[in-house]
Design an enzyme around this catalytic site. Structure first.
Site, short mmCIF file in Angstrom:
data_model
loop_
_atom_site.label_atom_id
_atom_site.label_comp_id
_atom_site.label_asym_id
_atom_site.label_seq_id
_atom_site.Cartn_x
_atom_site.Cartn_y
_atom_site.Cartn_z
NE ARG A 32 -3.16 2.40 3.15
CZ ARG A 32 -2.85 3.09 4.24
NH1 ARG A 32 -1.89 2.64 5.06
NH2 ARG A 32 -3.48 4.21 4.55
NE ARG A 73 -4.26 15.61 6.90
CZ ARG A 73 -3.99 14.51 7.58
NH1 ARG A 73 -3.59 14.61 8.84
NH2 ARG A 73 -4.11 13.33 7.03
CE LYS A 217 -8.53 4.50 3.86
NZ LYS A 217 -7.38 5.45 3.92
CB THR A 275 -6.38 0.85 11.43
OG1 THR A 275 -6.80 1.25 10.14
CG2 THR A 275 -5.70 2.02 12.11
#
Length: 467
Positions: A32, A73, A217, A275
């Protein structure tokens, strides 16, 4: 043969040739590239390196390009903010000046419109939690509900808030074009909210003439609410437990994971559990017992793949992490699985033909399933039925299809030229399996192929005995 696939995220700890080679030797199936951190020049360098090593190892190693997505962010800070419970913090946009002691700019101008007084703002994977007290045109005033340190460029989550961000940023579009140019096999779309997000990505890939499969995702509550439509619109699903675990109550996360895996198997789509699988091994040579159990649960649920992130990007023991996943998956697979494939939806005759072949293989001792596939669909159908013991050998004339099958549970993809005479092709496949000691004399070979009958191709299931 291990059936669960292993995905490794690449980074500074794993970019060197010897380390990549070791990851492949230890059982990695897909690499990935996380475009939240990867630079274009690095991608141009690493992709041919992977291809070369895969050829040397004679392994179908897939490459997954993971888009950054429209992440919210914090901006750059001159110094970190050391916060205590009750401190007031202002989140500003467009460089607005704050009179508060603590403030930080945010990269999303629509923040003020989307949030409401009383909403929760989570920063840095939920480590910092803020309550929205007041909204102004260019800022929101919040109270810190936790103590901690706020740094630059930290990810912001807004649980339960409908965020009006585009599914793809200009950076994502540029990264996808780069991936298409280099021939990556999978493209993952971050923060998918609805099926239309995937349609947009698929349209871009089509224009770029890319054969890459589209992976959605699952990272927030909105995706969970639309999960059925998202699975149907995608080629594969990733349960991205990092952001998802921040967005939903943590006690709900295992239930969501199980639900998504079960739905994916029911609808015939590969699913990745990702994860924090071996998070402690970023620093330690051995995993915790809880991590082993977590990995075992994903394998028992028969997810197609399990994924490493920080463990193989910046961790001290990347090769050891892959070895641990390989060891745990191989052992747990021998104990059986959750059996979700029993509820798989069979929508067309080809799927039903495959299902009958899998039933036959399950009833035989020492069975092997051999499937011949031009585009990968028949092999994916077999994988989705989760044969109880028989390994799946998928023969295809396409190198692209061979790599695309690297994500499918239980599939060993092999490239072989198809002959006009199906029997010749079958004999070539049998010779390959005998030569590589993948079948033994007396093994039952359940063969799924299409036969030429005049102008038509007829799907068939054959049963042969290995000589």
């Amino acid at each position: 043969m291990r059936k669960t696939r292993i995905i490794c995220t690449l980074g500074p700890a794993t970019e060197k040739i010897e380390t990549l080679r070791q990851l492949i030797e230890n059982g990695a199936n897909i690499f990935r590239l996380n475009m939240s951190h990867a630079q274009p020049d690095w991608v141009r360098d690493i992709v041919p390196r992977i291809r070369k090593l895969a050829d040397e190892a004679k392994q179908p190693i897939g490459i997954l390009l993971d888009t950054q997505g429209p992440a919210i962010r914090t901006g750059d800070l001159k110094a970190e903010l050391h916060l205590q419970i009750g401190d007031i913090v202002e989140f500003t946009v467009r460089g607005a000046k704050s009179q508060e002691r603590y403030s930080v700019d945010v990269n999303y101008d629509g923040l003020m419109k989307d949030v409401a007084v009383g909403n929760t703002v989570l920063v840095d994977n939920g480590i910092l939690r803020f309550l929205v007290l007041e909204k102004k045109p260019d800022r929101i005033r919040c109270k810190s509900m936790t103590a901690g340190t706020l740094g630059s460029r930290r990810h912001i989550n807004l649980p339960g808030v409908r965020v009006n961000l585009p599914p793809l940023t200009q950076k994502d579009i540029s990264d996808i074009a780069l991936g298409a140019e280099l021939g990556v096999d999978f493209v993952a779309l971050s923060f998918v909210r609805e099926k239309e997000d995937l349609d947009e990505l698929r349209g871009i890939l089509t224009k770029q003439k890319s054969k890459a499969l589209v992976m959605a995702k699952i990272e927030d509550q909105e995706a969970v609410h639309s999960i059925d439509a998202i699975i149907r619109a995608s080629d594969a699903i990733m349960v991205a437990r990092g952001d998802l675990g921040v967005e939903v109550p943590f006690e709900e996360l295992p239930l969501i994971q199980r639900r998504v895996v079960k739905l994916c198997i029911r609808l015939g789509k590969p699913v990745v559990v990702a994860t924090h699988m071996l998070e402690s091994m970023i620093q330690n040579p051995l995993p915790t017992r809880a991590e082993i159990t977590d990995v075992a649960n994903a394998v028992f649920e028969q997810a197609d793949a399990i994924m490493l992130s920080g463990e193989t990007t910046v961790g001290k023991y990347p090769a050891e992490c892959v070895a641990v996943l390989n060891r745990v998956a191989t052992r747990i697979e021998r104990s059986g699985g959750a059996g979700y494939a029993k509820s798989a939806i069979l929508e067309d005759p080809r799927q039903k033909t495959v299902a009958s072949a899998v039933v036959l293989a399950n009833s035989l001792h020492r069975a092997k399933i051999i499937v011949f596939t031009r585009h990968g669909a028949m092999a994916r159908y077999v994988s989705n039925m989760r044969p109880e013991k028989a390994p799946i050998f998928a023969f295809t004339p396409s190198e692209d299809v061979r790599r695309l099958l690297s994500i499918c549970w239980g599939v060993c993809p092999v490239k072989v030229e198809f002959r006009d005479d199906p029997n010749t092709t079958i004999e070539t496949a049998e010779h390959f399996l005998r030569k590589n000691k993948l079948v033994n004399t007396g093994d039952h070979l359940v063969i799924i192929t299409d036969l030429q009958a005049g102008a038509e191709r007829v799907d068939s299931v054959q049963l042969r005995t290995a000589k």
